[in-house]
Design an enzyme around this catalytic site. Structure first.
Site, PDB file in Angstrom:
ATOM      1  N   CYS A  57       0.851  -1.192   0.000  1.00  0.00           N
ATOM      2  CA  CYS A  57       0.000   0.000   0.000  1.00  0.00           C
ATOM      3  C   CYS A  57       0.884   1.239   0.000  1.00  0.00           C
ATOM      4  CB  CYS A  57      -0.887  -0.018   1.242  1.00  0.00           C
ATOM      5  SG  CYS A  57      -2.022   1.374   1.341  1.00  0.00           S
ATOM      6  N   HIS A  63      -9.106  -4.133  -1.778  1.00  0.00           N
ATOM      7  CA  HIS A  63      -8.143  -3.310  -1.020  1.00  0.00           C
ATOM      8  C   HIS A  63      -8.560  -1.837  -1.047  1.00  0.00           C
ATOM      9  CE1 HIS A  63      -3.806  -2.251   0.087  1.00  0.00           C
ATOM     10  NE2 HIS A  63      -4.302  -1.094  -0.298  1.00  0.00           N
ATOM     11  N   GLU A  64      -8.906  -1.342  -2.237  1.00  0.00           N
ATOM     12  CA  GLU A  64      -9.276   0.079  -2.355  1.00  0.00           C
ATOM     13  C   GLU A  64     -10.629   0.352  -1.695  1.00  0.00           C
ATOM     14  OE1 GLU A  64      -6.907   1.900  -3.204  1.00  0.00           O
ATOM     15  OE2 GLU A  64      -5.681   0.381  -4.169  1.00  0.00           O
ATOM     16  N   HIS A  74     -10.192   1.110   1.770  1.00  0.00           N
ATOM     17  CA  HIS A  74      -9.725   2.479   2.045  1.00  0.00           C
ATOM     18  C   HIS A  74     -10.877   3.465   2.202  1.00  0.00           C
ATOM     19  CE1 HIS A  74      -5.396   2.402   2.011  1.00  0.00           C
ATOM     20  NE2 HIS A  74      -5.308   1.837   0.817  1.00  0.00           N
TER      21      HIS A  74
HETATM   22 ZN    ZN Z   1      -3.704   0.926  -0.079  1.00  0.00          ZN
END
Ligand code: ZN
Length: 180
Positions: free
Chosen positions: A105, A147-148, A151
């Site tokens: 990341c 993953h995004e 966020h």
């Molecule tokens: Zn990330």
């Protein structure tokens, strides 16, 4: 958009509260502000060898991220695709099949971790023209999206690492993981 106007944005690092705040919906996708943010995110991902980047990582707490998989110095075996902005996304289905894989990341510099993710997901999102899309994604691209998506909900991949034994420095990762 003239590429010369695109900026490499400063990336928030672990510990900054913006990475821990659930982001708000994007309200006016067609606005010059949002369109420029999308271009700057695509530019920033390209310049930093990212395969994805979410708006909260550049201090914009809105539900928008870019998926931009391609082979680069940080991800040698990533598949090639055009950068894909996903706005106000929802993951509407997850496969039961999960796979463990290495993630890094831009907001967690120098670290890699193994994370369990669904191998296939179905996503409803708005594209940069404001059109609703519904698509199925698999494998590495599905991993990037999950993953995004984390966020924009204030979660980072470290939260999903099951054991500290699943962590590695970037340098050790590059030295040891040839086919990751
Ligand atoms: Zn990330």
């Amino acid at each position: 958009m003239n590429a010369a106007t695109n900026k490499v944005l400063k990336v928030a690092e672990l510990g900054n509260p913006v990475l821990r705040s659930p982001a708000r919906l994007v309200e006016n996708i067609q606005s010059p502000y949002v369109q420029q943010l999308i271009d700057n995110l695509i530019h920033t991902a390209a310049k930093t060898n990212g395969v994805g980047i979410a708006a909260p990582q550049v201090f914009e707490s809105v539900r928008l991220f870019i998926v931009a998989s391609r082979p680069n110095l940080r991800y040698l075996h990533a598949p090639v695709m055009e950068p894909m902005p996903m706005i106000n996304p929802q993951i509407v289905a997850y496969s039961d099949e999960q796979v463990k894989g290495w993630e890094g990341c831009l907001s967690v510099p120098g670290m890699r971790g193994q994370v369990m993710r669904s191998r296939e997901i179905e996503v409803v999102y708005c594209d940069r023209e404001g059109q609703q899309q519904q698509k199925v994604f698999t494998d590495f691209v599905a991993r990037i999206i999950q993953h995004e998506f984390d966020h924009i909900n204030g979660t980072v991949f470290l939260d999903r690492v099951e054991s500290t034994l699943d962590l590695m420095s970037d340098a050790e990762y590059h030295a040891r993981i040839v086919c990751g």
